[in-house]
Design an enzyme around this catalytic site. Structure first.
Site, short mmCIF file in Angstrom:
data_model
loop_
_atom_site.label_atom_id
_atom_site.label_comp_id
_atom_site.label_asym_id
_atom_site.label_seq_id
_atom_site.Cartn_x
_atom_site.Cartn_y
_atom_site.Cartn_z
N ASN A 121 44.37 49.99 55.75
CA ASN A 121 43.63 49.01 56.54
C ASN A 121 43.98 49.16 58.02
O ASN A 121 45.15 49.20 58.39
CB ASN A 121 43.98 47.59 56.09
CG ASN A 121 43.46 47.29 54.69
OD1 ASN A 121 42.27 47.05 54.50
ND2 ASN A 121 44.35 47.36 53.71
N GLU A 239 35.41 44.86 45.27
CA GLU A 239 36.75 44.28 45.40
C GLU A 239 36.88 43.05 44.52
O GLU A 239 35.90 42.34 44.28
CB GLU A 239 37.00 43.82 46.83
CG GLU A 239 36.93 44.87 47.90
CD GLU A 239 37.49 44.32 49.22
OE1 GLU A 239 36.71 43.73 49.98
OE2 GLU A 239 38.69 44.48 49.44
P1 C2E Z 1 41.65 43.40 52.08
O1 C2E Z 1 41.91 44.69 52.77
O2 C2E Z 1 40.24 43.02 51.83
O3 C2E Z 1 42.50 43.46 50.74
C1 C2E Z 1 42.12 42.84 49.55
C2 C2E Z 1 42.93 41.62 49.25
O4 C2E Z 1 42.47 41.07 48.02
C3 C2E Z 1 44.41 41.88 49.05
O5 C2E Z 1 45.11 40.72 49.50
C4 C2E Z 1 44.53 41.99 47.54
O6 C2E Z 1 45.82 41.73 47.06
C5 C2E Z 1 43.55 40.95 47.10
N1 C2E Z 1 43.03 41.21 45.76
C6 C2E Z 1 42.88 42.39 45.14
N2 C2E Z 1 42.33 42.25 43.91
C7 C2E Z 1 42.12 40.93 43.75
C8 C2E Z 1 41.57 40.13 42.67
O7 C2E Z 1 41.16 40.64 41.63
N3 C2E Z 1 41.51 38.79 42.86
C9 C2E Z 1 41.93 38.21 44.01
N4 C2E Z 1 41.84 36.87 44.12
N5 C2E Z 1 42.47 38.91 45.06
C10 C2E Z 1 42.55 40.26 44.92
P2 C2E Z 1 46.37 40.85 50.46
O8 C2E Z 1 47.24 42.00 50.04
O9 C2E Z 1 46.98 39.50 50.57
O10 C2E Z 1 45.72 41.26 51.85
C11 C2E Z 1 44.85 40.39 52.49
C12 C2E Z 1 44.26 41.01 53.72
O11 C2E Z 1 45.27 41.29 54.69
C13 C2E Z 1 43.59 42.35 53.45
O12 C2E Z 1 42.31 42.18 52.91
C14 C2E Z 1 43.59 42.93 54.84
O13 C2E Z 1 42.54 42.38 55.58
C15 C2E Z 1 44.91 42.43 55.40
N6 C2E Z 1 45.92 43.47 55.22
C16 C2E Z 1 46.70 43.74 54.17
N7 C2E Z 1 47.48 44.81 54.40
C17 C2E Z 1 47.17 45.24 55.64
C18 C2E Z 1 47.63 46.33 56.47
O14 C2E Z 1 48.46 47.16 56.06
N8 C2E Z 1 47.09 46.43 57.73
C19 C2E Z 1 46.14 45.55 58.19
N9 C2E Z 1 45.65 45.73 59.43
N10 C2E Z 1 45.68 44.55 57.43
C20 C2E Z 1 46.18 44.39 56.17
MG MG Z 2 41.18 46.54 52.57
MG MG Z 3 38.47 43.59 51.50
MG MG Z 4 39.54 40.76 52.30
#
Ligand code: C2E
Ligand code: MG
Ligand code: MG
Ligand code: MG
Length: 283
Positions: A121, A239
């Protein structure tokens, strides 16, 4: 100006949110200290091929085990890191660690298996900074990892900023074979016309449009996204797939790839290796 009407209406959380207070704990100094103390780590969520059910790669998702705040979600600290500028140092660490993990899977993977990609990301500020693309490619070269197995995830809103640096970084990356994914598709503000203009390889359907699907509820937005991707020649990943009904619905409509709790939550790199990578035979 702000050309283009909103394609779909939805709540947007996470990247790009403006936070003006309370973010002191994510200052550049604090993030540097946290990195030095080993407080940050990456978990990986498999990307699954809907026909066959095998992993084709994984998305890196950052976590912060803060000494006093406990485990902090990236939806909380990434916007603060963006606001304070500490995303630059954190983002570079994320790129390096993601590639290191993926290179390790590649080394241990059986040669007959399908190559596994790693999705990283990128936040708006990283993508708009000079040298971001060059840094990603330099890290690939240093690790001996093929750039065509790297995917950079960018949200619609980030694409929308038509800054020269964003364009230059995306051009440089795509020129080296890196794929560009549009994350959280449907929650931003791109017009259909704009979608045909930007350099893009993959559309990721936001989980809000997947979660509504059940035995008697369709998702018109997910259906449209799948058709749009096909018409534009793009790959499509759903997703947040949590049920077999959702997986079947998506597969029946031609969606090739999915991520979600149905297959796996985000897990440590070693667990991804054990559960999802076909490793070289030791016999
Ligand atoms: P994203 O990139 O859209 O990542 C998807 C989020 O949905 C992730 O939350 C993931 O754990 C969650 N997810 C995946 N499968 C499911 C599911 O079946 N059900 C539900 N309810 N959730 C699911 P996470 O890890 O908390 O990350 C949230 C957001 O934070 C990410 O959305 C992204 O925008 C940001 N993020 C996470 N890691 C990074 C990173 O390394 N760099 C940057 N710039 N942003 C990050
Ligand atoms: Mg993502
Ligand atoms: Mg996403
Ligand atoms: Mg998201």
């Amino acid at each position: 100006g702000r050309a283009g009407k909103s394609l779909f209406e939805a709540q947007r959380v996470g990247r790009g949110k403006i936070v003006s207070h309370g973010g002191y704990y994510a200052s550049p100094t604090a993030v540097r200290d946290g990195l030095a103390n080993g407080e940050f780590f990456l978990w990986f969520q498999p990307v699954i091929e809907l026909t066959g059910g095998r992993a084709v790669g994984a998305e890196a998702l950052v976590r912060w085990q803060h000494p006093t705040r406990g485990l902090v979600s990236p939806t909380e600290f990434i916007p603060l890191c963006e606001a304070s500028g500490s995303i630059q140092v954190l983002g570079r660490w994320i790129v390096r660690e993601s590639i290191a993990a993926a290179e390790n899977w590649r080394r241990l993977r059986s040669p007959e298996g399908r190559p596994l990609s790693v999705s990283i990301n990128a936040s708006a500020r990283e993508l708009a900074s000079d040298g971001y693309g060059a840094y990603v490619l330099a890290e690939c070269a240093a690790a001996g990892f093929p750039p065509d197995l790297v995917r950079i995830e960018v949200t619609e809103t980030e694409f929308g900023t038509d800054a020269g640096a964003v364009r230059d970084n995306i051009r440089l990356l795509r020129g080296a074979g890196v794929l560009i994914s549009m994350d959280d598709f449907g929650t931003g503000h791109s017009s259909l016309a704009r979608l045909t203009e930007i350099d893009l390889d993959v559309i990721k359907i936001d989980q809000s449009f997947v979660g509504v699907i059940d035995a008697d509820t369709e998702s018109p937005v997910a259906e449209l996204a799948i058709k749009l991707a096909a018409a534009l020649g793009l790959d499509v990943i759903a997703e947040g797939v949590e049920t077999e009904t959702q997986a079947r619905w998506l597969r029946d409509r031609g969606c090739a790839f999915a991520q979600g709790y149905l297959y796996s939550r985000p897990i440590p790199a070693g667990e991804f290796l054990a559960r999802f990578v076909e490793t070289r035979s030791t016999a």
